[in-house]
Write a protein that holds these residues in place. Structure first.
Motif, short mmCIF file in Angstrom:
data_model
loop_
_atom_site.label_atom_id
_atom_site.label_comp_id
_atom_site.label_asym_id
_atom_site.label_seq_id
_atom_site.Cartn_x
_atom_site.Cartn_y
_atom_site.Cartn_z
N TYR A 169 0.85 -1.18 0.00
CA TYR A 169 0.00 0.00 0.00
C TYR A 169 0.89 1.24 0.00
CZ TYR A 169 -3.39 -3.47 1.61
OH TYR A 169 -4.18 -4.59 1.73
N VAL A 170 0.78 2.05 -1.03
CA VAL A 170 1.60 3.26 -1.16
C VAL A 170 0.70 4.47 -1.03
CG1 VAL A 170 3.14 4.58 -2.66
CG2 VAL A 170 3.27 2.08 -2.63
N THR A 171 1.03 5.36 -0.09
CA THR A 171 0.23 6.54 0.17
C THR A 171 1.02 7.79 -0.18
OG1 THR A 171 -0.88 5.41 1.99
CG2 THR A 171 -1.15 7.78 1.86
N LEU A 172 0.44 8.67 -1.00
CA LEU A 172 1.04 9.95 -1.33
C LEU A 172 0.23 11.04 -0.65
CD1 LEU A 172 1.03 8.07 -4.19
CD2 LEU A 172 2.53 9.94 -4.88
N GLU A 173 0.89 11.85 0.17
CA GLU A 173 0.20 12.92 0.90
C GLU A 173 0.44 14.24 0.18
OE1 GLU A 173 0.12 12.38 5.30
OE2 GLU A 173 1.74 10.95 4.91
N LEU A 174 -0.61 14.75 -0.46
CA LEU A 174 -0.50 15.93 -1.32
C LEU A 174 -0.98 17.16 -0.57
CD1 LEU A 174 -2.09 14.22 -4.47
CD2 LEU A 174 0.30 14.16 -3.73
N GLU A 175 -0.25 17.52 0.48
CA GLU A 175 -0.70 18.60 1.36
C GLU A 175 -0.76 19.95 0.66
OE1 GLU A 175 1.91 18.48 4.69
OE2 GLU A 175 1.07 16.61 5.49
N GLY A 176 0.04 20.13 -0.37
CA GLY A 176 0.07 21.42 -1.05
C GLY A 176 -1.10 21.68 -1.97
N LEU A 177 -1.97 20.68 -2.17
CA LEU A 177 -3.09 20.87 -3.10
C LEU A 177 -4.04 21.96 -2.63
CD1 LEU A 177 -4.24 17.31 -4.27
CD2 LEU A 177 -3.23 19.13 -5.66
N ALA A 178 -4.42 21.92 -1.36
CA ALA A 178 -5.41 22.86 -0.85
C ALA A 178 -4.91 24.30 -0.92
CB ALA A 178 -5.77 22.51 0.59
N SER A 179 -3.62 24.51 -0.67
CA SER A 179 -3.06 25.86 -0.68
C SER A 179 -2.54 26.28 -2.05
CB SER A 179 -1.91 25.95 0.34
OG SER A 179 -0.88 25.01 0.01
N ARG A 180 -2.76 25.43 -3.05
CA ARG A 180 -2.30 25.70 -4.42
C ARG A 180 -0.80 26.01 -4.43
NH1 ARG A 180 -6.30 23.86 -7.76
NH2 ARG A 180 -8.32 24.43 -6.92
N GLU A 181 -0.05 25.16 -3.75
CA GLU A 181 1.40 25.31 -3.71
C GLU A 181 1.96 25.33 -5.12
OE1 GLU A 181 4.63 22.24 -2.18
OE2 GLU A 181 3.36 22.94 -0.54
N GLU A 182 3.06 26.06 -5.30
CA GLU A 182 3.65 26.24 -6.62
C GLU A 182 3.96 24.91 -7.29
OE1 GLU A 182 7.40 28.55 -8.79
OE2 GLU A 182 7.22 28.53 -6.60
N ASP A 183 3.49 24.75 -8.51
CA ASP A 183 3.77 23.57 -9.35
C ASP A 183 3.28 22.26 -8.73
OD1 ASP A 183 4.79 22.58 -11.77
OD2 ASP A 183 6.63 21.92 -10.80
N ILE A 184 2.34 22.34 -7.76
CA ILE A 184 1.91 21.12 -7.07
C ILE A 184 1.22 20.15 -8.01
CG2 ILE A 184 -0.22 22.26 -6.30
CD1 ILE A 184 1.71 19.39 -4.54
N PHE A 185 0.42 20.64 -8.96
CA PHE A 185 -0.29 19.72 -9.85
C PHE A 185 0.70 18.90 -10.67
CE2 PHE A 185 -2.24 18.54 -13.89
CZ PHE A 185 -3.41 17.94 -13.47
N ASN A 186 1.66 19.56 -11.32
CA ASN A 186 2.62 18.84 -12.15
C ASN A 186 3.46 17.87 -11.33
OD1 ASN A 186 1.65 20.35 -14.26
ND2 ASN A 186 3.46 21.65 -14.47
N ARG A 187 3.90 18.31 -10.14
CA ARG A 187 4.71 17.43 -9.29
C ARG A 187 3.90 16.22 -8.81
NH1 ARG A 187 5.95 19.31 -4.71
NH2 ARG A 187 4.98 21.38 -4.70
N ALA A 188 2.64 16.47 -8.45
CA ALA A 188 1.79 15.37 -7.98
C ALA A 188 1.51 14.37 -9.10
CB ALA A 188 0.48 15.92 -7.42
N VAL A 189 1.28 14.85 -10.30
CA VAL A 189 1.06 13.96 -11.45
C VAL A 189 2.29 13.08 -11.67
CG1 VAL A 189 0.82 13.87 -13.96
CG2 VAL A 189 -0.67 15.36 -12.63
N ARG A 190 3.46 13.69 -11.64
CA ARG A 190 4.70 12.93 -11.87
C ARG A 190 4.95 11.92 -10.75
NH1 ARG A 190 6.70 18.13 -13.66
NH2 ARG A 190 7.68 18.45 -11.63
#
Length: 296
Positions: free
Chosen positions: A62-83
């Motif tokens: 089970y692999v969990t990715l915690e994308l805490e920067g999504l809510a605050s729209r952290e810089e480049d978070i979408f591209n980094r999270a996709v990768r």
């Protein structure tokens, strides 16, 4: 005894520790933390029956990715999270089914927003099976991918698992990737966490309506589950906020699921994120810009 409900293996491990257990004495379970694209990644491996009994999870990874920067729209978070999602999912695919047709199954009810992750990921997945078959000269370099939105029993009269199994028998994929909504034990991971596992999934588990299990035993091929927590059970949330040892019994013993006020925009963003990450994992030779053009 009432238990705190969660579909995340990471949280099951945390609950075991909170109950008095020590992480280094949790037999049959291994945990590893790492960082990818500046995103916290935790891998929990349930090794045997002892670990499965302790965490209430089938044996597997089970692999969990915690994308805490999504809510605050952290810089480049979408591209980094996709990768990051693409890299972790690609690693599972390379281990379980490195080549061959992949069937993506979006599970859930598109009419209920917190449960619409699966059907919306289906819309954001690059499908290529027909292109590879009909135009091999132009698209033969792509991996064949088919996708479907397996709606719920209440709207079709057919179990989503039955639909997926019937399609598998017809097109014979090398692997199934099933996407569904999950439940978390706390607000902090709601709509900012993605769990990947190689153990399959039970549709409806996120809303407490367990159905036909999608796993290798039922479908005959490896099943990778991709889940996003979009709800918290009311009694579990109360126990978490009030720091209670046991979830309280709600009035009338009613079951209640809680979600965020902006769940519609959250689900739309997460569905695109997961769909792009999944597509990039299946087509590693493409770039994110390519996906934008092909899926827009």
């Amino acid at each position: 005894m009432r238990t705190r409900r969660t579909d995340l293996a990471l949280e099951s491990k945390e609950l075991w520790q909170e109950s008095g257990g020590e992480a280094d004495r949790l037999e049959g379970v291994e945990a590893e933390q790492r960082e990818r694209e500046k995103i916290q990644v935790t891998a929990v491996r349930v090794l045997d029956g002892r670990g499965a009994a302790a965490l209430g999870r089938p044996v597997g990874t089970y692999v969990t990715l915690e994308l805490e920067g999504l809510a605050s729209r952290e810089e480049d978070i979408f591209n980094r999270a996709v990768r990051a999602i693409a890299a972790e999912l690609g690693s599972m695919l390379n281990r379980l089914a490195p080549t061959g047709l992949v069937l993506v199954a979006g599970l859930g009810n598109r009419a209920i927003t917190p449960d619409a992750i699966g059907p919306l990921v289906h819309q954001n997945t690059l499908v290529t099976r027909h292109l590879v078959a009909q135009l091999p000269e132009q698209f033969g370099f792509l991996r064949p991918v088919a996708s479907l939105a397996a709606e719920v029993l209440g709207s079709t009269g057919v179990e989503s698992g039955e639909v997926v199994r019937a399609v598998c028998e017809k097109i014979r994929p090398s692997c199934v990737v099933a996407v569904d909504a999950l439940a978390s034990r706390s607000l902090k991971r709601l709509c900012c966490t993605v769990q990947l596992s190689d153990t399959g999934i039970t549709p409806g588990s996120g809303v407490g309506n367990h159905r036909f299990t999608l796993d290798q035993a039922h479908l005959g091929v490896p099943v990778i589950a991709v889940g996003v927590p979009t709800v918290v059970e009311g009694s579990t949330l109360a126990a978490d906020l009030l720091d209670l040892e046991e979830p309280p019994k709600l009035e009338g013993d009613r079951e209640m699921l809680v979600t965020t006020r902006d769940i519609d925009s959250q689900v739309a963003d997460l569905s695109k994120l997961v769909g792009y990450g999944l597509s990039l994992a299946l087509q590693p030779q493409l770039e994110l810009n390519d996906l934008e053009l092909l899926l827009s």
